[in-house]
Write a protein that holds these residues in place. Structure first.
Motif, PDB file in Angstrom:
ATOM      1  N   PHE A  19       0.739  -1.131  -0.099  1.00 39.53           N
ATOM      2  CA  PHE A  19       0.153  -0.137   0.118  1.00 39.53           C
ATOM      3  C   PHE A  19       0.717   1.139  -0.090  1.00 39.53           C
ATOM      4  O   PHE A  19       1.413   1.468   0.921  1.00 39.53           O
ATOM      5  N   HIS A  20       0.836   2.057  -1.047  1.00 37.83           N
ATOM      6  CA  HIS A  20       1.747   3.076  -1.273  1.00 37.83           C
ATOM      7  C   HIS A  20       1.191   4.059  -1.959  1.00 37.83           C
ATOM      8  O   HIS A  20       0.098   3.749  -2.723  1.00 37.83           O
ATOM      9  N   TYR A  21       1.514   5.525  -1.768  1.00 39.03           N
ATOM     10  CA  TYR A  21       0.547   6.705  -2.383  1.00 39.03           C
ATOM     11  C   TYR A  21       0.245   6.402  -3.865  1.00 39.03           C
ATOM     12  O   TYR A  21      -0.969   6.526  -4.312  1.00 39.03           O
ATOM     13  N   PRO A  22       1.173   6.415  -4.759  1.00 40.58           N
ATOM     14  CA  PRO A  22       0.827   6.318  -6.096  1.00 40.58           C
ATOM     15  C   PRO A  22      -0.322   5.292  -6.608  1.00 40.58           C
ATOM     16  O   PRO A  22      -0.975   5.575  -7.630  1.00 40.58           O
ATOM     17  N   HIS A  23      -0.575   4.357  -5.756  1.00 34.71           N
ATOM     18  CA  HIS A  23      -1.715   3.370  -6.216  1.00 34.71           C
ATOM     19  C   HIS A  23      -2.893   3.746  -5.663  1.00 34.71           C
ATOM     20  O   HIS A  23      -2.960   3.839  -4.485  1.00 34.71           O
ATOM     21  N   VAL A  24      -3.695   4.062  -6.708  1.00 33.60           N
ATOM     22  CA  VAL A  24      -5.013   4.514  -6.295  1.00 33.60           C
ATOM     23  C   VAL A  24      -6.089   3.112  -5.984  1.00 33.60           C
ATOM     24  O   VAL A  24      -6.836   3.393  -4.736  1.00 33.60           O
ATOM     25  N   HIS A  25      -5.791   1.949  -6.991  1.00 29.76           N
ATOM     26  CA  HIS A  25      -6.537   1.129  -6.725  1.00 29.76           C
ATOM     27  C   HIS A  25      -5.891  -0.310  -6.671  1.00 29.76           C
ATOM     28  O   HIS A  25      -4.699  -0.252  -7.179  1.00 29.76           O
ATOM     29  N   TYR A  26      -6.414  -1.205  -6.063  1.00 31.84           N
ATOM     30  CA  TYR A  26      -5.877  -2.395  -5.678  1.00 31.84           C
ATOM     31  C   TYR A  26      -6.933  -3.318  -6.146  1.00 31.84           C
ATOM     32  O   TYR A  26      -8.021  -3.617  -5.629  1.00 31.84           O
ATOM     33  N   TYR A  27      -6.654  -4.037  -7.514  1.00 30.44           N
ATOM     34  CA  TYR A  27      -7.794  -5.003  -8.205  1.00 30.44           C
ATOM     35  C   TYR A  27      -7.242  -6.411  -7.866  1.00 30.44           C
ATOM     36  O   TYR A  27      -6.289  -6.768  -8.428  1.00 30.44           O
ATOM     37  N   ARG A  28      -8.505  -7.123  -7.662  1.00 29.47           N
ATOM     38  CA  ARG A  28      -8.475  -8.655  -7.622  1.00 29.47           C
ATOM     39  C   ARG A  28      -8.624  -9.028  -9.308  1.00 29.47           C
ATOM     40  O   ARG A  28      -9.274  -8.092  -9.933  1.00 29.47           O
TER      41      ARG A  28
END
Ligand code: ZN
Length: 403
Positions: free
Chosen positions: A216-225
């Motif tokens: 989990f770091h700032y530039p990633h807005v979304h975490y997709y399965r």
């Protein structure tokens, strides 16, 4: 500053307006690497409020500042340049995979190509490549005479409107895009009917499996399965031809063909319990804090990347990291930073490593390669990786998150 509760939020997968926080960091660096000694050193921080959608379980950062995205992606420093034999081989394998599906002299569009390593590899295999990349650090001279046409801009680019490509490649980008549907539609509009697309992104299934808090770091807005991304792809008019597990499941790659857009409803998720997931992540956070506190003497980080960035946001105020080693030559004079200040990036020289009480490998996807390199310098102290352990699968290198 938005407070999470007041921030408008709508799930990009199912449209629900309800979500539950599973992970939060008040002050996390926005950039993995930046020039040292910036006048406004206090700027460059954002907030993580990772929430699980109550409708479908999709994970996203509700506190991401969409208005700052242009600045973020015009980034000051290019990251993720391949610097080791393993990283270079991975780029070549990806290029070979794409070219296997293409005719000779095909036209390729790469969106978000970073330093351009993949575009250059494709061009060497006789593709004509248009590379779209917003980073101002990218030097057009690098592509002179290579067969790669650089468009230093955000996608979609007006100059390419109406052009159709035999292949559209987009790696490690979609997780940065606040609104994925129009972005995927623009990729689809660039693809010839008989063309292929290759999309690569981190897998949220992997984060859920390993409870990897540094992912989990700032530039990633979304975490997709995987299932969520397949849904968005179907809606955008892509048919999935093949799915690849990359880096032991950390990332996933989709080989896609053009198709008719389908109307697909998201299904309710049963495999995320937000409260249990949040508790598991909090336990990881506490474990690593205890491990860092138990080290008596200076601690170095190795690998100035997104995971180091996340780690500094979490622990720099309690752990004064003493050094930051990285093999990327162009990082000379750059720094990493966190709430407690800057750490200059330096090449890993034996005499500097020898002065450290412990080394934490932040570039955990390459930890075996880096651990060997550290050992050849003669360093005999403890070496930890940021790879989060999978229960039942002991890793070769001790993890900062081991029980
Ligand atoms: Zn949802």
């Amino acid at each position: 500053m938005n407070t999470p509760a007041a921030a408008p939020h709508r799930c990009v997968v199912c449209g629900s307006g309800n979500a539950e926080t599973v992970w939060s960091v008040a002050l996390t660096p926005m950039h993995a690497v930046r020039p040292a000694g910036m006048a406004d050193a206090a700027s460059g921080f954002g907030q993580l409020d990772i929430a699980a959608c109550s409708g479908c379980g999709h994970l996203s950062n509700r506190a991401f500042d969409t208005d700052a995205a242009d600045e973020l992606y015009g980034a000051l420093v290019l990251t993720n340049e391949p610097v080791s034999p393993g990283m270079i081989a991975a780029v070549d394998e990806t290029a070979a995979l794409i070219m296997r599906h293409l005719k000779q002299e095909s036209a390729v569009l790469e969106v978000g190509g970073g330093g351009g390593a993949l575009s250059l590899a494709l061009a060497r295999r006789s593709a004509r490549v248009d590379l779209v990349e917003p980073s101002r650090a990218l030097q057009p001279e690098r592509f002179a005479g290579t067969g790669v046409a650089l468009h230093r801009a955000m996608f979609p680019v007006p100059a390419l409107a109406g052009r159709l490509f035999d292949a559209v490649v987009c790696r490690q980008v979609i997780e940065h895009v606040p609104e994925p549907a129009p972005f995927l539609a623009a990729l689809r509009a660039s693809l010839a009917d008989d063309g292929i697309a290759y999309l690569e992104l981190p897998s949220a299934n992997d984060i859920l499996r390993r409870h990897s808090i540094v992912d989990f770091h700032y530039p990633h807005v979304h975490y997709y399965r995987r299932a969520e991304m397949e849904l968005l792809l179907a809606r955008a008019g892509f048919a999935v031809a093949e799915v690849f597990d990359i880096k032991q499941g950390h990332d996933m790659g989709f080989l896609l063909r053009a198709a008719k857009p389908l109307t697909r409803e998201a299904r309710a998720s049963s495999d995320i319990s937000p409260s249990e997931f949040a508790a598991a992540l909090a336990e990881r956070r506490a474990r690593a804090a205890r491990r860092l506190a138990a080290i008596d003497g200076p601690i170095a980080l190795y690998g100035a990347n997104a995971y180091a960035q996340a780690l500094l946001g979490l622990y720099q105020e309690s752990t004064p990291f003493a050094a930051m080693f990285d093999d990327t030559a162009s990082y000379a004079g750059r720094c990493v930073y966190g709430p407690a200040g800057e750490i200059t990036i330096e090449p890993p020289r034996g005499e500097r490593l020898a002065g450290m009480a412990a080394i934490v490998i932040a570039a955990y996807l390459h930890d075996a390669e880096i651990a060997r390199k550290i050992s050849t310098t003669g360093f005999r102290g403890p070496v930890y990786t940021l790879r989060a352990p999978v229960v039942d699968t002991p890793d070769l290198i001790a993890s900062l998150f081991d029980p």
